[in-house]
Design an enzyme around this catalytic site. Structure first.
Site, PDB file in Angstrom:
ATOM      1  NE  ARG A 182      44.155  23.173  49.996  1.00 50.95           N
ATOM      2  CZ  ARG A 182      45.050  23.066  51.083  1.00 50.95           C
ATOM      3  NH1 ARG A 182      46.130  23.841  51.073  1.00 50.95           N
ATOM      4  NH2 ARG A 182      44.858  21.963  51.650  1.00 50.95           N
ATOM      5  CE1 TYR A 191      30.282  40.528  36.326  1.00 51.29           C
ATOM      6  CE2 TYR A 191      31.253  39.786  38.440  1.00 51.29           C
ATOM      7  CZ  TYR A 191      30.478  39.574  37.231  1.00 51.29           C
ATOM      8  OH  TYR A 191      29.615  38.512  37.160  1.00 51.29           O
ATOM      9  CG  ASP A 201      38.569  43.209  36.233  1.00 46.49           C
ATOM     10  OD1 ASP A 201      38.822  42.580  35.202  1.00 46.49           O
ATOM     11  OD2 ASP A 201      37.416  43.038  37.130  1.00 46.49           O
ATOM     12  CE  LYS A 257      32.668  37.106  32.806  1.00 44.79           C
ATOM     13  NZ  LYS A 257      32.983  38.256  33.508  1.00 44.79           N
TER      14      LYS A 257
HETATM   15  C1  LIG Z   1      32.582  38.198  34.803  1.00 47.25           C
HETATM   16  C2  LIG Z   1      33.568  39.713  35.515  1.00 47.25           C
HETATM   17  C3  LIG Z   1      34.290  39.170  36.785  1.00 47.25           C
HETATM   18  C4  LIG Z   1      33.958  37.950  37.816  1.00 47.25           C
HETATM   19  O1  LIG Z   1      34.331  36.902  37.202  1.00 47.25           O
HETATM   20  P1  LIG Z   1      33.935  35.502  37.342  1.00 47.25           P
HETATM   21  O2  LIG Z   1      34.636  34.512  36.373  1.00 47.25           O
HETATM   22  O3  LIG Z   1      32.277  35.331  36.623  1.00 47.25           O
HETATM   23  O4  LIG Z   1      33.833  35.067  38.797  1.00 47.25           O
HETATM   24  C5  LIG Z   1      35.012  40.300  37.231  1.00 47.25           C
HETATM   25  N1  LIG Z   1      35.192  41.243  36.556  1.00 47.25           N
HETATM   26  C6  LIG Z   1      34.961  41.385  35.293  1.00 47.25           C
HETATM   27  C7  LIG Z   1      35.024  42.526  34.581  1.00 47.25           C
HETATM   28  C8  LIG Z   1      34.063  40.470  34.634  1.00 47.25           C
HETATM   29  O5  LIG Z   1      33.363  40.609  33.574  1.00 47.25           O
END
Ligand SMILES: *Cc1c(COP(=O)(O)O)cnc(C)c1O
Length: 378
Positions: A46, A98, A170, A195
């Site tokens: 961890r 998001y 982000d 993604k």
């Molecule tokens: C999918 C997404 C998230 C969340 O991520 P997860 O891996 O699904 O928890 C956050 N920000 C953006 C822009 C996303 O497309």
């Protein structure tokens, strides 16, 4: 080192013990200590795991920051970053973030006294107006989801600095291949690595890069304390994905360009949202701060009924949440990714029932266009 080379040679190179060119998967929870407290840098997975560490070093290099951190999902990464703050603190966020980010801020972290205000950060004046005496951070998403709005990162950082706020970005949609917000002055960059970074619809993961020793210490403390770490197998899959991030982003860019041209000229499409379009309100900023416009496009077909008709006929675009994978995906944000946002707020933001979002994959662009053409026919 240039970007494409960094994807292959950044971070930690292979395994010095065996010469293996790929970092091994250290499927291990604990590590032998020679004597109490005397160990080779790892005590418990961890706290730190060699495979995860290699990934964390790699994303640090790609974003040009001070330290990297890998989490079990993008939401775990976002939540860990918010855990840097305390009850009574206030965060300003981009309004069409998001859906999960909106949810965790307004339904979970609010219960712990972390306040948030959502504003359209593509207009920098809105940032200043939202600052309160207890504001500690500015959280940007650019481009946004699903309306592909662009925030000027440098301009927003300048606003944040005036008020001593941390800037968090982000960077999921652009990836470090196209956009490196730390170079524009941001303090923290984060990703849903589920993604583009993973890129193959086979991993759920989150990554964070911070730009100072102090933030690195604080975030490691949170990561180790709250424990939302990424496992070694998934860390390895992300490193594999990253090796082809450059070729995938370049190819996606070409396919997306062709598809946008097609959509723009189709009579059944009322509006196309894509930062690469010259008529996009922040096209110039997108061009300035990112090397590419990405593979996310939204377009309005006028009604939920029309969207359903299109979905029924489409073949190569898979109806699914998520984005950034080799296969093209299609979704209706109002009823899928953004369903957790209350209907009236969705209307305010312009996320209509007829809004369709596509994530352009790596299939042949001619096939994808043919597919859209058939599906848009009455
Ligand atoms: C999918 C997404 C998230 C969340 O991520 P997860 O891996 O699904 O928890 C956050 N920000 C953006 C822009 C996303 O497309």
């Amino acid at each position: 080192m240039k970007r494409k080379t960094k994807l292959i040679h950044g971070g930690i190179a292979g395994d010095p013990h065996t010469g293996a060119v790929s970092v091994p998967i250290y499927q291990v929870s604990t590590y032998k200590q020679e004597s109490v407290g005397k160990h080779s840098g790892f005590e418990y997975s961890r706290t730190g795991n060699p495979t995860r560490h290699a990934l964390e070093e790699l994303i640090k290099d790609l974003e040009g920051g001070h330290a990297g951190f890998a989490f079990g999902s993008g939401m775990a990464a976002i939540t860990a970053v918010m855990m840097l703050f305390k009850s009574g603190d206030h965060v300003i966020l981009t309004d069409d973030v998001y859906g999960g980010t909106f949810r965790v801020m307004s339904k979970v972290l609010n219960r712990f006294g972390i306040e948030s205000t959502f504003v359209d950060t593509s207009n920098l004046d809105n940032i200043e107006k939202a600052v309160q005496s207890n504001t500690v951070a500015l959280y940007l998403e650019t481009p946004t989801n699903p309306l592909l709005k662009i925030t000027d990162i440098e301009g927003a950082v300048a606003e944040a600095k005036k008020h001593n706020l941390l800037t968090i970005v982000d960077n999921t949609f652009s990836t470090p291949y196209w956009q490196t917000p730390i170079e524009n002055g941001a303090d923290i960059v984060l990703h849903s690595a589920t993604k583009y970074i993973g890129g193959h619809s086979d991993v759920v993961a989150g990554l964070v890069v911070v730009n100072s020793e102090k933030l690195a210490e604080d975030l490691h403390f949170v990561q180790n304390s709250t424990g939302g770490v990424l496992g070694p197998q998934d860390s390895w899959l992300l490193m594999r994905g990253i090796k082809t991030l450059g070729v995938r982003m370049e190819e996606t860019e070409k396919n997306t360009h062709d598809i946008v041209e097609f959509l723009k000229n189709h009579p059944a499409v009322e509006k196309v949202f894509y930062p690469g379009l010259e008529e996009h309100p922040n096209h110039e900023i997108a061009k300035k701060q990112a090397g590419g416009f990405g593979g996310m496009v939204s377009f309005d077909v006028g009604s939920g009924e029309n969207a359903d008709k299109l979905l029924k006929k489409i073949k190569y675009f898979t109806l699914a949440e998520s984005l950034g994978a080799v296969e093209s995906l299609i979704s209706v944000p109002a009823r899928m990714t953004h369903a957790s946002i209350p209907a009236e707020r969705r209307a305010e933001l312009g996320i209509t029932e007829g809004l369709v979002r596509i994530s352009v994959g790596l299939e042949d662009a001619e096939d994808l266009i043919e597919d859209l053409k058939n599906a848009l026919e009455d």
